[in-house]
Design a protein around this motif. Structure first.
Motif, mmCIF file in Angstrom:
data_model
loop_
_atom_site.group_PDB
_atom_site.id
_atom_site.type_symbol
_atom_site.label_atom_id
_atom_site.label_comp_id
_atom_site.label_asym_id
_atom_site.label_seq_id
_atom_site.Cartn_x
_atom_site.Cartn_y
_atom_site.Cartn_z
ATOM 1 N N PRO A 1 -45.611 -37.190 -39.250
ATOM 2 C CA PRO A 1 -45.394 -36.878 -37.877
ATOM 3 C C PRO A 1 -43.961 -35.833 -37.577
ATOM 4 C CG PRO A 1 -46.470 -38.670 -38.238
ATOM 5 C CD PRO A 1 -46.149 -38.104 -39.575
ATOM 6 N N TYR A 2 -43.182 -36.372 -38.777
ATOM 7 C CA TYR A 2 -42.164 -35.132 -37.796
ATOM 8 C C TYR A 2 -42.279 -34.316 -38.835
ATOM 9 C CZ TYR A 2 -39.765 -40.250 -39.490
ATOM 10 O OH TYR A 2 -39.238 -41.359 -39.764
ATOM 11 N N ALA A 3 -43.775 -33.005 -38.835
ATOM 12 C CA ALA A 3 -43.779 -31.798 -38.373
ATOM 13 C C ALA A 3 -42.733 -31.685 -37.021
ATOM 14 C CB ALA A 3 -44.712 -31.744 -38.774
ATOM 15 N N SER A 4 -43.311 -32.143 -36.571
ATOM 16 C CA SER A 4 -42.870 -31.989 -34.786
ATOM 17 C C SER A 4 -41.161 -31.431 -35.187
ATOM 18 C CB SER A 4 -42.602 -33.239 -33.947
ATOM 19 O OG SER A 4 -42.732 -34.162 -34.239
ATOM 20 N N TYR A 5 -39.834 -32.389 -35.719
ATOM 21 C CA TYR A 5 -38.913 -31.488 -35.764
ATOM 22 C C TYR A 5 -38.345 -30.289 -36.854
ATOM 23 C CZ TYR A 5 -38.500 -36.299 -33.761
ATOM 24 O OH TYR A 5 -38.706 -37.255 -33.166
ATOM 25 N N GLY A 6 -39.520 -30.285 -37.824
ATOM 26 C CA GLY A 6 -39.326 -28.672 -38.457
ATOM 27 C C GLY A 6 -39.729 -29.293 -39.511
ATOM 28 N N ALA A 7 -40.600 -28.323 -40.797
ATOM 29 C CA ALA A 7 -40.351 -27.962 -41.977
ATOM 30 C C ALA A 7 -39.524 -29.140 -42.728
ATOM 31 C CB ALA A 7 -40.962 -26.987 -42.389
ATOM 32 N N ARG A 8 -38.438 -29.201 -42.500
ATOM 33 C CA ARG A 8 -37.907 -29.080 -43.510
ATOM 34 C C ARG A 8 -37.327 -30.810 -43.287
ATOM 35 N NH1 ARG A 8 -33.417 -26.390 -41.801
ATOM 36 N NH2 ARG A 8 -33.439 -25.220 -43.547
ATOM 37 N N GLN A 9 -37.604 -31.767 -41.781
ATOM 38 C CA GLN A 9 -37.413 -32.967 -41.556
ATOM 39 C C GLN A 9 -38.264 -33.813 -42.084
ATOM 40 O OE1 GLN A 9 -34.824 -34.611 -41.031
ATOM 41 N NE2 GLN A 9 -33.800 -32.927 -40.567
ATOM 42 N N ARG A 10 -39.112 -32.552 -42.428
ATOM 43 C CA ARG A 10 -40.969 -33.272 -43.091
ATOM 44 C C ARG A 10 -40.573 -33.354 -44.448
ATOM 45 N NH1 ARG A 10 -47.382 -31.528 -42.382
ATOM 46 N NH2 ARG A 10 -48.601 -33.193 -44.022
ATOM 47 N N TRP A 11 -40.366 -32.311 -45.579
ATOM 48 C CA TRP A 11 -39.609 -32.757 -46.559
ATOM 49 C C TRP A 11 -38.998 -33.658 -47.217
ATOM 50 C CZ3 TRP A 11 -40.925 -29.487 -50.418
ATOM 51 C CH2 TRP A 11 -40.947 -29.295 -52.131
ATOM 52 N N MET A 12 -37.911 -32.923 -46.566
ATOM 53 C CA MET A 12 -37.005 -34.852 -46.254
ATOM 54 C C MET A 12 -37.235 -36.060 -46.559
ATOM 55 S SD MET A 12 -33.445 -32.485 -44.585
ATOM 56 C CE MET A 12 -32.728 -33.898 -45.550
ATOM 57 N N ARG A 13 -38.206 -36.197 -45.260
ATOM 58 C CA ARG A 13 -38.707 -37.759 -45.317
ATOM 59 C C ARG A 13 -39.843 -37.485 -46.711
ATOM 60 N NH1 ARG A 13 -38.356 -42.316 -43.355
ATOM 61 N NH2 ARG A 13 -39.447 -44.032 -44.462
ATOM 62 N N ALA A 14 -40.293 -36.668 -46.578
ATOM 63 C CA ALA A 14 -41.702 -37.096 -47.795
ATOM 64 C C ALA A 14 -40.544 -37.516 -49.095
ATOM 65 C CB ALA A 14 -42.205 -35.652 -48.045
ATOM 66 N N VAL A 15 -39.299 -36.558 -49.248
ATOM 67 C CA VAL A 15 -39.024 -36.841 -50.871
ATOM 68 C C VAL A 15 -38.043 -37.783 -50.368
ATOM 69 C CG1 VAL A 15 -37.542 -35.723 -52.031
ATOM 70 C CG2 VAL A 15 -38.515 -34.355 -50.922
ATOM 71 N N ARG A 16 -37.806 -38.528 -49.974
ATOM 72 C CA ARG A 16 -37.141 -39.992 -49.384
ATOM 73 C C ARG A 16 -38.016 -41.103 -50.009
ATOM 74 N NH1 ARG A 16 -32.514 -41.395 -46.916
ATOM 75 N NH2 ARG A 16 -32.590 -38.868 -45.792
ATOM 76 N N ASP A 17 -39.570 -40.416 -49.189
ATOM 77 C CA ASP A 17 -40.409 -41.902 -49.597
ATOM 78 C C ASP A 17 -40.826 -41.776 -50.870
ATOM 79 O OD1 ASP A 17 -40.627 -42.631 -46.872
ATOM 80 O OD2 ASP A 17 -41.880 -41.678 -45.865
ATOM 81 N N LEU A 18 -40.976 -40.360 -51.336
ATOM 82 C CA LEU A 18 -40.675 -40.050 -52.766
ATOM 83 C C LEU A 18 -39.917 -41.002 -54.310
ATOM 84 C CD1 LEU A 18 -43.529 -38.319 -54.772
ATOM 85 C CD2 LEU A 18 -42.314 -36.616 -55.070
ATOM 86 N N ALA A 19 -38.910 -40.752 -53.569
ATOM 87 C CA ALA A 19 -37.684 -41.444 -54.417
ATOM 88 C C ALA A 19 -38.023 -42.724 -54.474
ATOM 89 C CB ALA A 19 -36.375 -40.825 -54.045
ATOM 90 N N ALA A 20 -38.702 -43.644 -53.754
ATOM 91 C CA ALA A 20 -38.917 -45.125 -54.083
ATOM 92 C C ALA A 20 -40.205 -45.707 -55.210
ATOM 93 C CB ALA A 20 -39.766 -45.425 -53.144
ATOM 94 N N ASP A 21 -40.567 -44.032 -55.842
ATOM 95 C CA ASP A 21 -41.239 -44.242 -56.941
ATOM 96 C C ASP A 21 -40.716 -43.512 -58.122
ATOM 97 O OD1 ASP A 21 -42.805 -46.847 -56.096
ATOM 98 O OD2 ASP A 21 -44.032 -44.974 -54.647
ATOM 99 N N TRP A 22 -39.819 -42.644 -57.778
ATOM 100 C CA TRP A 22 -40.026 -41.283 -58.591
ATOM 101 C C TRP A 22 -38.197 -41.228 -59.272
ATOM 102 C CZ3 TRP A 22 -43.776 -39.219 -62.024
ATOM 103 C CH2 TRP A 22 -45.062 -38.972 -61.774
ATOM 104 N N PRO A 23 -37.900 -40.575 -60.427
ATOM 105 C CA PRO A 23 -36.723 -40.712 -59.882
ATOM 106 C C PRO A 23 -35.693 -39.924 -60.006
ATOM 107 C CG PRO A 23 -38.043 -40.827 -62.244
ATOM 108 C CD PRO A 23 -38.123 -40.792 -61.754
ATOM 109 N N VAL A 24 -35.584 -39.667 -59.180
ATOM 110 C CA VAL A 24 -35.166 -38.246 -58.206
ATOM 111 C C VAL A 24 -33.850 -38.318 -58.511
ATOM 112 C CG1 VAL A 24 -34.357 -36.688 -55.772
ATOM 113 C CG2 VAL A 24 -36.979 -37.905 -56.278
ATOM 114 N N ALA A 25 -33.136 -36.999 -58.497
ATOM 115 C CA ALA A 25 -31.667 -36.489 -59.399
ATOM 116 C C ALA A 25 -31.110 -36.503 -58.368
ATOM 117 C CB ALA A 25 -31.893 -36.231 -60.724
ATOM 118 N N ASP A 26 -31.401 -35.360 -57.369
ATOM 119 C CA ASP A 26 -29.977 -34.779 -56.096
ATOM 120 C C ASP A 26 -30.541 -36.009 -54.822
ATOM 121 O OD1 ASP A 26 -33.380 -34.415 -55.531
ATOM 122 O OD2 ASP A 26 -32.609 -31.748 -55.724
ATOM 123 N N GLY A 27 -29.868 -35.197 -53.866
ATOM 124 C CA GLY A 27 -30.210 -35.931 -52.276
ATOM 125 C C GLY A 27 -30.190 -35.064 -51.568
ATOM 126 N N PRO A 28 -29.852 -35.193 -50.225
ATOM 127 C CA PRO A 28 -30.712 -35.087 -48.740
ATOM 128 C C PRO A 28 -29.932 -33.384 -49.172
ATOM 129 C CG PRO A 28 -29.819 -37.042 -47.970
ATOM 130 C CD PRO A 28 -29.586 -37.137 -49.819
#
Length: 261
Positions: A215-242
């Protein structure tokens, strides 16, 4: 020490890796009295070494770059590009410098090697890095693979003690799903993208998060990527930020993706 690569290179091919290095390692380079970086295996033309110097000097004005190539003919061809802060040397994994560099960048170098050879190469290169100290995390080895024009890139960052992180970077407009990056996994991981291995599970979960973020694709691929990474970080040790996610990047701790066994 090493094997001559195909030498394929293009201007601006390593821009994503260079920007990441400048952002994450720039402070170390600025603090050093004589910050030396190595472009290992720069290829048939010296574009990547020239560009690395330019990008590092935006964050560390006194940085120097040494392009190292195992093919003497490539070193001779690069000599006309020598300038203050940029030099070229004949050599390989031994890194023929009198001082230990703060950065070694090895892009698309290990692609032609066997997976079993990677650990020894990493160990040799890490041993050549500037050591950590009270005021420094030490040198950084960045080793990875990208496509021919730098749209998709995955690299491992290593310190003097070994691997630290894995970064996935892409031009978001060209991405159908995050697992498209699997073809650019570095040699240490590319053959591990199979069920039962952590990197396979990571890319599977990333694709699921990407689908859920549709659903975030309507705001552009960047917003979709950022949302996907934010959700991914709930289960994986993401080491950077927005701030990095906005660049089409995500960095994950090495231990979460390291091959089993």
């Amino acid at each position: 020490m090493g094997t001559v690569t195909r030498g394929t290179t293009n201007p601006n091919r390593l821009r994503r890796m260079d920007r990441w290095i400048a952002a994450t390692h720039g402070a170390e380079l600025r603090r050093a009295a004589d910050p030396v970086a190595v472009d290992l295996g720069y290829g048939a033309a010296p574009w990547t070494a020239v560009e690395l110097l330019h990008r590092l000097r935006t964050v560390a004005p006194h940085a120097r770059v040494v392009g190292v190539e195992i093919d003497p003919a490539r070193v001779a061809a690069a000599e006309p590009y020598t300038r203050p802060g940029l030099a070229f040397r004949h050599g390989g994994f031994e890194i023929p410098l009198s001082r230990r560099p703060l950065l070694i960048r090895a892009a698309n170098v290990l692609r032609q090697y066997d997976e079993a050879e990677v650990a020894a190469v990493w160990q040799r290169l890490c041993a050549r890095l500037a050591p950590a100290s009270e005021h420094s995390h030490g040198g950084l080895l960045v080793e990875g693979t990208c496509d021919e024009i730098g749209r998709r890139h995955v690299w491992v960052a290593l310190g003097p003690q070994g691997p630290r992180t894995v970064t996935f970077a892409t031009r978001l407009g060209s991405l159908e799903r995050p697992s498209d990056l699997a073809e650019r996994l570095p040699k240490a991981l590319i053959h591990r993208n199979v069920p039962g291995e952590p990197v396979h599970a990571f890319l599977r979960d990333f694709d699921r998060a990407w689908a859920a973020a549709a659903p975030y694709a309507s705001y552009g691929a960047r917003q979709r990527w950022m949302r996907a990474v934010r959700d991914l970080a709930a289960d994986w040790p993401v080491a950077d930020g927005p701030a990095r996610w906005r660049q089409g990047e995500v960095t994950v701790r090495w231990e979460a993706l390291a091959p089993r066994g």
